[in-house]
Design an enzyme around this catalytic site. Structure first.
Site, PDB file in Angstrom:
ATOM      1  N   SER A   1       1.035  -1.384  -0.097  1.00 47.83           N
ATOM      2  CA  SER A   1       0.232  -0.045  -0.015  1.00 47.83           C
ATOM      3  C   SER A   1       0.756   1.218   0.001  1.00 47.83           C
ATOM      4  CB  SER A   1      -0.974   0.056   1.295  1.00 47.83           C
ATOM      5  OG  SER A   1      -0.140  -0.096   2.488  1.00 47.83           O
TER       6      SER A   1
ATOM      7  N   ASP B   1      -4.421   7.338   8.353  1.00 47.17           N
ATOM      8  CA  ASP B   1      -5.235   6.283   9.251  1.00 47.17           C
ATOM      9  C   ASP B   1      -4.214   5.723  10.224  1.00 47.17           C
ATOM     10  OD1 ASP B   1      -3.793   4.239   7.600  1.00 47.17           O
ATOM     11  OD2 ASP B   1      -5.403   3.964   6.244  1.00 47.17           O
TER      12      ASP B   1
ATOM     13  N   HIS C   1      -1.097   4.298   7.705  1.00 45.30           N
ATOM     14  CA  HIS C   1      -0.502   5.157   6.509  1.00 45.30           C
ATOM     15  C   HIS C   1      -0.152   6.454   6.749  1.00 45.30           C
ATOM     16  CE1 HIS C   1      -2.700   1.607   4.971  1.00 45.30           C
ATOM     17  NE2 HIS C   1      -1.651   1.199   4.301  1.00 45.30           N
TER      18      HIS C   1
END
Ligand SMILES: *[C@@H]1O[C@H](CO)[C@@H](O)[C@H](O)[C@H]1NC(C)=O
Ligand SMILES: *[C@@H]1O[C@H](CO)[C@@H](O)[C@H](O)[C@H]1NC(C)=O
Ligand SMILES: *[C@@H]1O[C@H](CO)[C@@H](O)[C@H](O)[C@H]1NC(C)=O
Length: 352
Positions: free
Chosen positions: A37, A327, A330
């Site tokens: 990610s 979040d 991240h």
């Protein structure tokens, strides 16, 4: 020419478009991205997984406020690396319909959020394993040959920059969940390094000659890991987890050193994420941040992906620019920008 651009780049930290007869020219023909990610710009939008970020408030701070699948309020490391190299944007997610025709000439992004070195980690979340990302890269090469002709395709493949980001999910969402499978963190790191070794050998075999591999970030400093593994939630970082990351990173560096001697025509560099993230978390204020403990989305301690960071998350911060984390795991766009800037020296070594 290339040298002058690099110096300019190093001196000014300005996005490295190199003006050549008045035309901006990127420092490499294309970029290929693999892993998780930290790099995925939307491949998971096209597969059946819970590891998605294609709904608000993800993407909130893009001009059009569109959630693209990036796990961020805005730009991620792939975008900033693209800009550092002089591209106007990052290459498209390979599974996106935009990854076709001429767009493929500047590379492709094969990364998939929640993936890792270890294919089993990806299988747990039904995302694209690294081995499959390499298969997609093979398929990409055929498309590129058709598009550009084989000699042009070959030179794109060998001059491109390759970036690998993996390992965090193998620890956070596999090893720490069921550590009984492996005897020790040391053995687990050997397993991952073995896969990294094979990945480099495969990419080299397919023509890659400039490879940047992300170190593990200081993942013991993420809000989620502090909440779950910290003591009482007041720790700045979880030492045990950071020690595991550093152990892995030392082995990664050793392996990369050996490889760069072994393959005489391969440029391979570790791009250190551990240090800049650790520095952001431990001294945020000197770098323009006021909140490093909580993520912006929701309460910021556990939220990530659809379960908890979503349009109805309560308490999402109005302005993420002073937050290190978007979040619970991240970084924000603002933090990604600083982290990407810290990678410029390493990237320069690869594109010289
Ligand atoms: C990975 O490759 C490096 C360089 O060839 C080697 O020194 C190291 O022992 C390998 N590690 C594993 C776990 O295969
Ligand atoms: C954590 O910090 C808060 C506020 O500073 C304090 O009230 C609480 O007692 C601390 N908890 C622990 C376990 O130290
Ligand atoms: C967020 O805060 C930054 C710095 O304080 C400011 O420059 C920016 O305009 C703010 N953005 C919004 C959307 O309020």
């Amino acid at each position: 020419m290339a040298m002058r651009c690099l110096l300019l780049l190093a001196a000014s930290l300005v996005a490295g478009s190199c003006r050549h007869h008045g035309e901006a020219r990127p420092l490499v023909p294309a970029v290929m991205l693999f892993g998780d990610s930290l790099l995925d710009t939307g491949n998971n939008d096209y597969i059946d997984t819970v590891a998605k970020a294609n709904f608000p408030p993800y993407g909130r701070d893009f001009e059009d406020h569109i959630a693209t699948g990036r796990f961020c309020n805005g730009k991620i490391l792939s975008d900033f690396i693209g800009e550092i190299l002089g591209f106007t944007s990052s290459p498209y997610a390979y599974l996106s319909p935009d990854a076709s025709g001429e767009n493929l000439l500047s590379g492709a992004n094969f990364a998939s959020a929640a993936s890792g070195y270890y294919d089993q980690t990806a299988h747990m979340y039904n995302v694209i394993p690294l081995s499959q990302q390499l298969e997609y890269f093979k398929e990409y090469q055929h498309k590129l040959e058709v598009l550009a002709g084989s000699s042009q395709a070959q030179s794109i493949i060998s001059d491109s920059l390759y970036i690998i980001s993996a390992g965090s999910n193998d620890y956070l969402f596999n090893y720490y969940i069921k550590p009984f499978i492996y005897k020790s963190p040391d053995q687990f790191s050997d397993l991952l390094i073995g896969i990294f070794n094979n990945t480099v050998a495969e990419l080299y075999g397919m023509g890659a000659r400039r490879i940047g591999v992300f170190s593990l970030p200081s993942f013991g400093c993420a809000p989620l890991t502090i909440t779950v593994f910290g003591h009482g939630g007041n720790d700045t970082c979880v030492t045990r987890l950071n020690n595991d990351a550093q152990r892995f990173n030392r082995k990664l560096s050793t392996s990369v050193d050996v490889m760069s001697n072994w393959y005489h025509d391969l440029k391979i560099v570790v791009l250190d994420l551990y240090t800049p993230l650790h520095s952001l978390v431990t001294s945020p204020r000197s770098q323009g941040f006021t909140e490093a403990r909580r993520g912006c989305c929701g309460t910021g301690t556990v939220e990530a992906t659809v379960f908890l960071c979503n349009p109805i998350s309560i308490g999402t911060c109005p302005n993420a620019t002073v937050y290190v984390f978007w979040d619970s795991i991240h970084p924000t766009e603002a933090a990604n920008k600083l982290i990407a800037d810290s990678l410029i020296d390493g990237i320069n070594l690869l594109v010289m």
